[in-house]
Design a protein around this motif. Structure first.
Motif, PDB file in Angstrom:
ATOM      1  N   ILE C  73       0.804  -1.163   0.140  1.00  0.00           N
ATOM      2  CA  ILE C  73      -0.181  -0.075   0.106  1.00  0.00           C
ATOM      3  C   ILE C  73       0.875   1.209   0.145  1.00  0.00           C
ATOM      4  CG2 ILE C  73      -1.693   1.443   1.566  1.00  0.00           C
ATOM      5  CD1 ILE C  73      -3.275  -0.873   1.813  1.00  0.00           C
ATOM      6  N   LEU C  74       1.807   1.279   0.882  1.00  0.00           N
ATOM      7  CA  LEU C  74       2.733   2.225   0.957  1.00  0.00           C
ATOM      8  C   LEU C  74       4.061   1.685   1.050  1.00  0.00           C
ATOM      9  CD1 LEU C  74       0.986   4.161   3.518  1.00  0.00           C
ATOM     10  CD2 LEU C  74       1.618   5.267   1.402  1.00  0.00           C
ATOM     11  N   LEU C  77       5.032  -0.855   3.314  1.00  0.00           N
ATOM     12  CA  LEU C  77       4.057  -1.026   4.344  1.00  0.00           C
ATOM     13  C   LEU C  77       2.980  -1.814   3.235  1.00  0.00           C
ATOM     14  CD1 LEU C  77       2.818   1.857   6.236  1.00  0.00           C
ATOM     15  CD2 LEU C  77       3.372  -0.142   7.141  1.00  0.00           C
ATOM     16  N   LEU C  79      -0.402  -4.785   2.634  1.00  0.00           N
ATOM     17  CA  LEU C  79      -1.452  -5.517   3.232  1.00  0.00           C
ATOM     18  C   LEU C  79      -1.141  -6.804   3.464  1.00  0.00           C
ATOM     19  CD1 LEU C  79      -4.469  -4.507   3.692  1.00  0.00           C
ATOM     20  CD2 LEU C  79      -4.886  -5.518   1.014  1.00  0.00           C
ATOM     21  N   LEU C 141      -1.194  -1.434   9.864  1.00  0.00           N
ATOM     22  CA  LEU C 141      -1.930  -0.751   9.064  1.00  0.00           C
ATOM     23  C   LEU C 141      -3.337  -1.776   8.301  1.00  0.00           C
ATOM     24  CD1 LEU C 141      -1.811   1.676   7.072  1.00  0.00           C
ATOM     25  CD2 LEU C 141      -0.757  -0.030   5.332  1.00  0.00           C
ATOM     26  N   PHE C 144      -6.039  -1.624  10.831  1.00  0.00           N
ATOM     27  CA  PHE C 144      -6.900  -0.137  10.436  1.00  0.00           C
ATOM     28  C   PHE C 144      -7.716  -0.114   9.444  1.00  0.00           C
ATOM     29  CE2 PHE C 144      -6.794   4.212   9.073  1.00  0.00           C
ATOM     30  CZ  PHE C 144      -7.404   4.798  10.035  1.00  0.00           C
ATOM     31  N   ILE C 145      -7.158  -0.721   8.432  1.00  0.00           N
ATOM     32  CA  ILE C 145      -7.957  -0.581   7.273  1.00  0.00           C
ATOM     33  C   ILE C 145      -9.138  -1.472   7.432  1.00  0.00           C
ATOM     34  CG2 ILE C 145      -8.106  -1.457   4.751  1.00  0.00           C
ATOM     35  CD1 ILE C 145      -5.065  -0.810   4.550  1.00  0.00           C
ATOM     36  N   GLU C 148     -11.816   0.560   9.604  1.00  0.00           N
ATOM     37  CA  GLU C 148     -12.323   1.525   9.029  1.00  0.00           C
ATOM     38  C   GLU C 148     -13.494   0.840   8.215  1.00  0.00           C
ATOM     39  OE1 GLU C 148     -12.564   4.162  10.151  1.00  0.00           O
ATOM     40  OE2 GLU C 148     -10.765   4.935  10.685  1.00  0.00           O
ATOM     41  N   LEU C 186      -4.903   6.833  13.835  1.00  0.00           N
ATOM     42  CA  LEU C 186      -4.394   7.041  12.971  1.00  0.00           C
ATOM     43  C   LEU C 186      -3.140   7.931  13.399  1.00  0.00           C
ATOM     44  CD1 LEU C 186      -3.835   6.667   9.778  1.00  0.00           C
ATOM     45  CD2 LEU C 186      -5.252   8.663   9.312  1.00  0.00           C
ATOM     46  N   ILE C 189      -0.831   5.297  14.635  1.00  0.00           N
ATOM     47  CA  ILE C 189      -0.232   4.244  14.048  1.00  0.00           C
ATOM     48  C   ILE C 189       0.883   5.052  13.154  1.00  0.00           C
ATOM     49  CG2 ILE C 189      -0.631   2.909  11.901  1.00  0.00           C
ATOM     50  CD1 ILE C 189      -3.380   2.442  12.843  1.00  0.00           C
ATOM     51  N   VAL C 190       0.518   6.425  12.525  1.00  0.00           N
ATOM     52  CA  VAL C 190       1.794   6.940  11.792  1.00  0.00           C
ATOM     53  C   VAL C 190       2.931   7.503  12.984  1.00  0.00           C
ATOM     54  CG1 VAL C 190       2.304   8.939  10.449  1.00  0.00           C
ATOM     55  CG2 VAL C 190       0.006   8.026  10.485  1.00  0.00           C
ATOM     56  N   TRP C 193       4.807   4.089  13.316  1.00  0.00           N
ATOM     57  CA  TRP C 193       5.424   3.850  12.131  1.00  0.00           C
ATOM     58  C   TRP C 193       6.903   4.822  11.944  1.00  0.00           C
ATOM     59  CZ3 TRP C 193       6.841   1.188   8.161  1.00  0.00           C
ATOM     60  CH2 TRP C 193       7.373   1.794   7.097  1.00  0.00           C
ATOM     61  N   LEU C 199       5.318  -1.821  11.372  1.00  0.00           N
ATOM     62  CA  LEU C 199       4.035  -1.620  11.945  1.00  0.00           C
ATOM     63  C   LEU C 199       3.420  -3.038  12.184  1.00  0.00           C
ATOM     64  CD1 LEU C 199       1.864   0.940   9.901  1.00  0.00           C
ATOM     65  CD2 LEU C 199       3.003   0.918  12.273  1.00  0.00           C
TER      66      LEU C 199
END
Lengths: 492, 118, 491
Positions: C73-74, C77, C79, C141, C144-145, C148, C186, C189-190, C193, C199
């Motif tokens: 995803i990043l 980072l 999934l 992450l 969190f995804i 949400e 969020l 989490i950031v 990181w 994470l």
């Protein structure tokens, strides 16, 4: 053979197609032409990015006059990325356009629309690709003049006043940029960006440099609609035909790119943001812009105007990312240029599809639209979720970068304000959602049909991209990080 | 060469620029705004041309006996800018005509008033 | 064990857990006009999902921790899904109870003549998919995804009736859950990181030596309050608001899946991000014990004042969730064990209570506690189940709730937090106060509207009997759960 001339073809093909379009006269043919040109532009942009990635920056001497005397077109990762954004949105808009303008633009003006679009496209591509400062001004005016005319195509008479106001302010901005470029030319005796960047460094102490930066700064922030110089934007976005609104979303992004180019490549970030304290000015302005515009969006009754204010807020995000003056922040800005282009196009197009059926962008007239146009409204909700920054959409990726950049600097307040703005976005998006799903349509109006396929298709292509690039970011965030590193390295 | 006459042109440019700018933001009549815009842009043309002038230089034509030439490039640039300026004014005037058709007036406050009523 | 014989690649099973309900959703939507087939799809999916989770037990016992990286995803980072004991427990719980809830929902939704049933089942399946994602998330992450996504997929269920009341409460629901998760979680989490550069969930935590005590304290607070689904006061208002939903939603999602996703996340963060040792060294967890304790007491007191049965149960849930938060906050093996066990124990008990509340509503059209005198004679099975579940909530033998409370108290004693022990006991007394009078009123008073025996729809009664039996079975055979939880490696 052709491959070496790609940079110029990028600009010249749409430029040549514009008068051709006027000669063709028949709207259908014009549409086919501008769609073909947009696709070609996209292909060229992709090829250019491929070459810029594998071989480094491409330099093209216009008319074989070698730089710095002749005009140079220069493609690196940063502007190749930007070219793709412009051409991609242009292509999507062209697929969407015929049905949308059939309702929003007088039939007699359809040919004019396509002609102006082609000029507009060539102007924006030119601004982005050129490595010559005066050339930036010329293409600026090509795109700006066509934008004024495009806005005035709106059928509401307020489109005329909005276009006029934008013309006055846009011309002031353009002239300021022209003065800034003139002053820089006086100092360096060159118009070529790379050359200028080298020659400017020893002269940064002078008063002329200061004046040049001031004129450029004001001119560019006016063009890119940073708060409080955004006043032209809400009216122009609201009353322009929907397709034009989508296109205008790209304009502000191109100006953010030009700002990056001037600030990082020519002047150098150290001078601009630290010595000239532009950071101290831009950070609060961006934050106020984000908060004020998001708050204003909450109180709009017209959904189009609401989205316009949301765009102002997003410009605040992007300029905030720039003014962190860190690689993370800059990556955030560059990736958000792309991400927000998708989001904004999807949202405005979904609204445009509703406009086609309902005929009004007012919130009260969209009651119960969620049941009558389920697919369009679902697209709007997904786009809205992207705007809020929900994970698995592109909006989340941008938000992540901005928060990370704020925390890297230790700016806790800024980080929490970024988060607060995304909560404000929840409010204004959810106002539409509640009206669309919880309220009953006015019994006096006839029920409306779902939007036609030629509108659904581009909308859902955008929505799918919003989701895809929210999950796999190799080609967006990955590229943005390279571009940011490139800008930070000061590479011309 | 004392400083003042050398910079006289720049002073004039600034006065002219501010005149045009003032007209643009203060006038109520749209036509007058466009006139202001023209003056504003005209000032910039003068500014470029002044910048290109080299003291005691002649027109840049290769000729025996002259070695000091003015810089021709700003002139060329400003030719482009003039064209752009004309186009801008043309678009502005066209818009004003259509505004006159739609509103029956070119006074900004009356236009705003009409939009409020609607 | 029989399930070990299944030759399914465990990392594929991880993906199947997410995709199965996700793909069931459009199928359910397509079958909207044929209700029986539609419900068959729901039940089949639930069954397959449960078997799929069961098939993962074998590899886990063999010491495998298969992981599946889906997409980056990043930069840096991804999934990721990873098999982990607590997560598997949660996945089993959610998928198992989904089957039972579906049975119940069929009876309830038809008995109640609900509209838009297809939409209901579609979003239910999507929510379950999100729950599986939360349970099997391999890093913060991913957690969190799906956390949400769970909020967004349950919103249409909460506002199912689309009345102005549903709209208003939907706002509270969404506003509070999104507000806390965006604003605090969020950020946390950031920050994690940025501090650690990872994470991942690692046993022993990832934060050791990365930040000083103050920052860690702030971080823990951001996590504790950011995970709004754990309903820690003052961010608990969304849970009573969510009770506007149809009862099956309240039962599975707001007694099991959604709220447990919250406390599950807190347990994961405490065990795998902070690490118990770090918390004990820095002593930043004590305040959380008191916040959880305060939530327990206040929620129980509020529950005493509620006349609406569902609202009373909702406040009871808020209090019970804090048991698990307290288990995490105690930061020792017994606390985590008790917390993990209480996820299951409370889930079984509370889902039974909600099933009963719904059954009473569908059959007798009664929603207020004060109307429920004598209903035990009309609905003996339902109220019997209600009694068993109440005992489990209180934490007395012979029900599963006794074990979790026992371990939690042990945890409090071992760490010397005697106040926590006192609060746990007091909370039990209070829960006697708000649950037992309902049972007494139901059985020892004559029926108000002298109707005869009038039980709920058969499917609903089967469902609530099963879950009530589950409460009892959990007391007799807690062994398998303890074996699973022991694999977490903290005791």
């Amino acid at each position: 053979m052709i491959a070496t001339h790609l940079p110029i073809l990028q600009v010249v093909i749409p430029l040549m197609a514009a008068p051709l379009c006027l000669l063709l006269r028949r709207p259908r043919l014009c549409w086919a032409l501008s769609l073909a040109v947009s696709v070609i532009a996209l292909v060229i942009a992709l090829l250019l990015l491929g070459r810029a990635l594998s071989e480094g920056p491409i330099s093209y001497a216009l008319g074989n006059w070698s730089p710095p005397w002749g005009i140079e077109y220069r493609v690196d990762v940063v502007n190749a990325f930007m070219l793709i954004i412009i051409a991609a949105i242009g292509t999507i808009v062209q697929i969407f356009a015929p049905r949308s303008i059939s309702h929003e633009i007088l039939p007699s003006q359809h040919t004019l629309f396509y002609t102006l679009y082609l000029l507009f496209l060539s102007g924006l591509l030119g601004v982005t690709i050129t490595g010559d400062t005066f050339n930036v001004y010329v293409f600026l005016e090509i795109s700006a003049l066509s934008t004024y005319a495009l806005i005035a195509l709106g059928r509401d008479r307020r489109a005329l006043t909005a276009a006029f106001r934008y013309l006055v302010l846009g011309s002031i901005g353009a002239t300021f940029i022209l003065i800034g470029i003139g002053l820089m030319y006086m100092m360096t005796g060159t118009l070529n960006m790379a050359d200028m960047a080298q020659r400017l460094q020893p002269m940064l102490d002078s008063r002329t440099a200061l004046a040049a930066l001031a004129f450029l700064g004001v001119g560019l922030t006016l063009k890119l609609a940073l708060f409080p110089l955004h006043i032209w934007l809400p009216d122009a976005y609201t009353y322009a035909p929907t397709v034009v609104t989508v296109l205008m979303g790209v304009v502000t992004k191109v100006w953010i790119y030009v700002f990056l180019r001037f600030a990082f490549t020519i002047w150098g970030q150290e001078f601009v943001f630290t010595e000239m304290h532009l950071q101290d000015l831009l950070v609060p302005l961006s934050l106020i812009g984000m908060l004020a515009a998001s708050t204003a969006a909450i109180f709009q009754r017209n959904v189009k105007r609401m989205l316009a204010y949301s765009s102002v807020a997003q410009i605040g995000y992007m300029m905030l990312g720039v003014s962190f003056v860190s690689q993370t922040g800059l990556s955030g800005t560059i990736v958000h240029l792309f991400n927000h282009a998708l989001l904004q196009a999807a949202l405005f197009m979904a609204l445009g599809a509703m406009l086609l059926r309902v005929g009004s962008p007012l919130l009260d007239d969209l009651r119960g639209i969620g049941r009558q146009m389920p697919w369009t409204m679902a697209a709007f909700v997904l786009g809205g979720l992207g705007l809020i920054g929900v994970p698995l959409t592109v909006g989340f990726i941008s938000k992540w970068y901005f928060i990370l950049a704020a925390l890297e600097k230790g700016w806790w307040l800024v980080a929490s304000l970024i988060l607060l703005t995304s909560l404000l976005a929840v409010i204004y998006i959810w106002r539409v959602v509640e009206v669309a799903y919880f309220q009953q349509p006015d019994p006096n109006t006839t029920p409306v049909k779902e939007a036609p396929l030629s509108m659904q298709l581009p909308i859902w292509v955008l929505i799918m991209s919003i989701l895809f690039f929210g999950i796999s970011t190799k080609w967006t965030a990955g590229l943005a990080e390279r571009a940011a590193a490139w800008l930070f390295g000061g590479g011309p | 060469m004392s400083e003042f006459p050398g910079l006289l042109n720049y002073w004039l440019v600034i006065v002219m620029m501010m005149t045009g700018f003032y007209a643009m933001i203060s006038r109520n009549n749209l036509i007058k705004k466009v006139i202001g815009l023209s003056i504003f842009q005209g000032a910039v043309y003068l500014f470029y041309i002044t910048a290109g002038k080299v003291f005691a230089g002649t027109a840049p034509i290769l000729e025996e006996g002259f070695s000091n030439y003015s810089n021709p490039l700003p002139h060329v640039l400003i030719l482009t800018a003039i064209v752009v300026g004309i186009a801008t004014v043309a678009v502005a005037l066209a818009l004003i005509m259509r505004i006159k058709d739609a509103y029956g007036t070119v006074e900004e406050d009356e236009i705003q008033h009409q939009d409020k009523i609607r | 064990m029989a399930v070990r014989g299944w030759a399914v690649n465990p990392s594929v099973s991880l993906l199947v857990a997410i995709l199965l309900p996700l793909f069931a959703a459009p199928l359910i939507a397509l079958l909207g006009r044929r209700p029986n087939l539609r419900e068959a799809v729901t039940l089949t999916t639930g069954g397959l999902l449960f078997l799929n989770a069961l098939a993962l037990v074998g590899p886990l016992l063999d010491g495998q921790r298969p992981a599946l990286v889906l997409a980056e995803i990043l930069p840096g980072l991804s999934l990721v899904f990873e098999l982990e004991p607590l997560g598997l427990l949660f996945a089993l719980l959610a998928s198992g109870l989904w089957i039972i809830t579906s049975l119940y929902a069929i009876g309830y939704m038809r008995g109640h003549h609900e509209r838009n049933q297809t939409r209901f089942y579609v979003f239910f399946a999507l929510a379950i998919s999100a729950v599986q994602g939360v349970a099997l998330a391999g890093n913060l992450l991913t957690l969190f995804i799906f956390y949400e996504l769970l909020t967004f997929t349950t919103y249409p269920l909460v506002t199912h009736h689309r009345t102005p009341e549903a709209q208003r409460r939907g706002r509270i629901y969404l506003g509070m859950l999104l507000g806390t998760s965006f604003f605090f979680l969020l950020l946390a989490i950031v920050l994690t990181w940025q501090l650690t550069g990872t994470l991942d969930f690692r046993s022993g935590g990832i934060l050791t030596g990365k930040a000083d005590g103050l920052l860690l304290g702030v971080l823990l607070a951001l996590y504790a309050f950011g995970i709004g689904k754990a309903a820690l006061m003052p961010f608990h208002r969304w849970l009573p608001a969510a009770m506007v939903a149809p009862t099956p939603v309240s039962a599975l999602l707001h007694a099991v899946a959604v709220v447990k996703a919250g406390v599950f996340a807190i347990l994961k963060v405490v065990v795998y991000v902070f690490g118990l040792d770090l918390l004990n060294e820095t002593d930043i967890n004590t305040w959380l014990i008191y916040v959880a304790g305060g939530t327990m007491i206040i929620a129980s007191l509020v529950a005493l004042t509620q006349d609406n049965l569902k609202a009373r149960l909702a406040y009871s849930t808020i209090g019970q969730l804090s048991y698990i938060v307290m288990g995490a906050a105690l930061a020792n093996g017994w606390g985590v064990l008790g917390g993990g066990l209480h996820i299951v124990a409370h889930a079984l008990a509370k889902i039974t209570l909600f099933f009963c509340a719904g059954a009473i509503m569908v059959t007798l059209h009664k929603t207020e506690v004060s109307q429920m005198r004598g209903i035990g004679r009309q609905m003996p099975l339902t109220m019997g189940a209600f009694f068993i579940a109440s005992v489990s909530i209180i934490g007395l033998p012979p029900t599963g709730g006794a074990w979790s409370k026992w371990f939690l108290i042990l945890g409090g004693l071992e760490t010397g937090h005697y106040v926590a022990v006192g609060i746990l006991v007091l909370s039990s007394l209070l829960s006697i106060g708000y649950l037992i009078p309902i049972v007494i009123n139901a059985f020892f008073f004559p029926a108000q509207d002298n109707g005869g025996l009038k039980e709920a729809p058969t499917l609903s009664v089967i469902a609530l009997t099963l879950t009530a039996l589950g409460c009892l079975v959990l007391f007799l055979y807690p062994g398998p759960l303890l074996t699973l939880l022991r694999l977490m490696g903290v005791f």
